[in-house]
Motif scaffolding. Structure first.
Motif, PDB file in Angstrom:
ATOM      1  N   SER A 274      -0.462   3.887   5.713  1.00  0.00           N
ATOM      2  CA  SER A 274       0.854   2.864   5.541  1.00  0.00           C
ATOM      3  C   SER A 274       2.315   3.442   6.009  1.00  0.00           C
ATOM      4  O   SER A 274       3.085   3.001   6.495  1.00  0.00           O
TER       5      SER A 274
ATOM      6  N   THR B 178      -1.785   6.943  -5.226  1.00  0.00           N
ATOM      7  CA  THR B 178      -3.224   7.272  -4.718  1.00  0.00           C
ATOM      8  C   THR B 178      -4.145   7.177  -5.711  1.00  0.00           C
ATOM      9  O   THR B 178      -5.348   6.629  -5.240  1.00  0.00           O
ATOM     10  N   GLN B 179      -4.191   7.241  -6.979  1.00  0.00           N
ATOM     11  CA  GLN B 179      -5.191   7.053  -7.890  1.00  0.00           C
ATOM     12  C   GLN B 179      -5.668   5.496  -7.969  1.00  0.00           C
ATOM     13  O   GLN B 179      -6.661   5.626  -8.355  1.00  0.00           O
ATOM     14  N   VAL B 180      -4.778   4.675  -7.565  1.00  0.00           N
ATOM     15  CA  VAL B 180      -5.309   3.290  -7.663  1.00  0.00           C
ATOM     16  C   VAL B 180      -6.367   2.964  -6.523  1.00  0.00           C
ATOM     17  O   VAL B 180      -7.433   2.231  -6.928  1.00  0.00           O
ATOM     18  N   SER B 181      -6.297   3.499  -5.524  1.00  0.00           N
ATOM     19  CA  SER B 181      -7.169   3.406  -4.436  1.00  0.00           C
ATOM     20  C   SER B 181      -8.332   4.528  -4.419  1.00  0.00           C
ATOM     21  O   SER B 181      -9.138   4.470  -3.398  1.00  0.00           O
TER      22      SER B 181
ATOM     23  N   TRP C  44      -9.038  15.313  -2.863  1.00  0.00           N
ATOM     24  CA  TRP C  44     -10.037  14.671  -2.419  1.00  0.00           C
ATOM     25  C   TRP C  44     -11.212  15.549  -1.778  1.00  0.00           C
ATOM     26  O   TRP C  44     -12.382  15.392  -2.107  1.00  0.00           O
TER      27      TRP C  44
ATOM     28  N   LEU D  25       1.793   2.026  -3.779  1.00  0.00           N
ATOM     29  CA  LEU D  25       0.766   2.158  -4.644  1.00  0.00           C
ATOM     30  C   LEU D  25       0.484   3.668  -4.910  1.00  0.00           C
ATOM     31  O   LEU D  25       0.450   4.196  -3.815  1.00  0.00           O
TER      32      LEU D  25
ATOM     33  N   PRO E 100     -12.256   2.998  -5.536  1.00  0.00           N
ATOM     34  CA  PRO E 100     -12.966   2.119  -4.470  1.00  0.00           C
ATOM     35  C   PRO E 100     -13.194   3.028  -2.930  1.00  0.00           C
ATOM     36  O   PRO E 100     -14.111   2.721  -2.446  1.00  0.00           O
ATOM     37  N   MET E 101     -12.266   3.717  -2.791  1.00  0.00           N
ATOM     38  CA  MET E 101     -12.395   4.570  -1.479  1.00  0.00           C
ATOM     39  C   MET E 101     -13.648   5.640  -1.742  1.00  0.00           C
ATOM     40  O   MET E 101     -14.545   5.887  -0.789  1.00  0.00           O
TER      41      MET E 101
ATOM     42  N   ASP F 264       0.731  -1.186   0.046  1.00  0.00           N
ATOM     43  CA  ASP F 264       0.151  -0.169   0.094  1.00  0.00           C
ATOM     44  C   ASP F 264       0.957   1.203   0.029  1.00  0.00           C
ATOM     45  O   ASP F 264       0.414   2.374  -0.717  1.00  0.00           O
TER      46      ASP F 264
END
Length: 272
Positions: free
Chosen positions: A147, A116-119, A208, A114, A122-123, A111
């Motif tokens: 993390s 930020t755009q990947v999560s 965000w 990774l 889903p977030m 994590d």
């Protein structure tokens, strides 16, 4: 030869200082210029007469107190939440042996790398299902797990000798007492460093809050400072934009200068 190397090192350091300091000096200079001076080409670094009224205009336009209050609430809540979540997690990874601990820590590392755009998607879906769109909850809760904070504090806690923990257990200290009265005080430079990084990240966060909020009641300071670029006058007054940016970064700058000593201690000396 040694003298030449020394001169080259000094020149390189001066070049780095200029590279990092010049953009900040340019922002300060532009925030004190008139509108004409701010768009003049070739530009001047020093304004003829400092225009402190730019700060007053930006202050009124961005409704500083209202949006700064939202930023303070969100930033401090995330920092406090990370302490509640990440400190016990880091203590467990550093000092406890339990099933699947290696796999779980590997997931933390994954994590960490990774983007930020990947999560993000889903977030956003999770926050939407919880009906937390356009609320403080949606801006705070997803970020109480970090993390980076867990990894950073795990490395700090590993430096604390196990003998200290054994001595505390002989004195019948509970796990909570070991964390709050032993691990946290000894790791204070690392904790303050992670809090500082968290505060800087959340204070400057623009993406965000932009996608999560619709009403002005929970929007944050970076969003309203951005509005200075395209105001109702149809012209971008860069002098006022830079004044707004100075008001945005000033609290973070003061916080960094206050915690500078602890950051150096954490990275240079570690735990003594």
């Amino acid at each position: 030869m040694r003298y030449t190397i020394k001169v080259m090192r000094v020149l390189m350091l001066l070049a780095l200082v200029l590279a990092f300091a010049f953009p900040f000096a340019w922002v300060v200079s532009t925030s004190l210029k008139t509108y004409v001076e701010s768009i003049r080409f070739p530009p001047d670094l020093i304004p003829n007469i400092p225009q402190f009224t730019n700060y007053k205009t930006a202050w009124v336009h961005i409704h500083f107190f209202h949006y700064a209050k939202n930023s303070v609430i969100i930033t401090l809540s995330v920092a406090f939440g990370q302490l509640l979540v990440c400190v016990p997690a880091a203590y467990a990874f550093a000092k406890k042996k339990f099933r699947f601990s290696g796999i779980l820590f590997a997931l933390v590392l994954v994590d960490l790398v990774l983007p930020t755009q990947v999560s993000f998607v889903p977030m956003y879906v999770l926050v939407s299902d919880l009906h937390w769109l356009d609320t403080y909850w949606g801006l705070i809760v997803p970020f109480v797990f970090s993390s980076f904070t867990i990894f950073f504090l795990t490395q700090a806690f590993k430096q604390i000798p196990d003998e200290l923990l054994d001595a505390a257990k002989l004195d019948q200290a509970s796990e909570l007492q070991i964390i709050t009265r032993l691990m946290v005080p000894i790791s204070k430079p690392f904790l303050l460093t992670t809090i500082l990084f968290t505060c800087i990240g959340k204070w400057n966060d623009y993406f965000w809050p932009l996608v999560l909020t619709n009403s002005e009641s929970v929007r944050t300071l970076p969003m309203t400072v951005k509005s200075l670029v395209a105001d109702t006058r149809g012209v971008t007054h860069w002098n006022e934009v830079m004044a707004g940016n100075m008001m945005l970064i000033l609290p973070v700058l003061v916080l960094y200068l206050a915690a500078n000593r602890f950051i150096k201690s954490a990275f240079v000396y570690g735990i003594k």
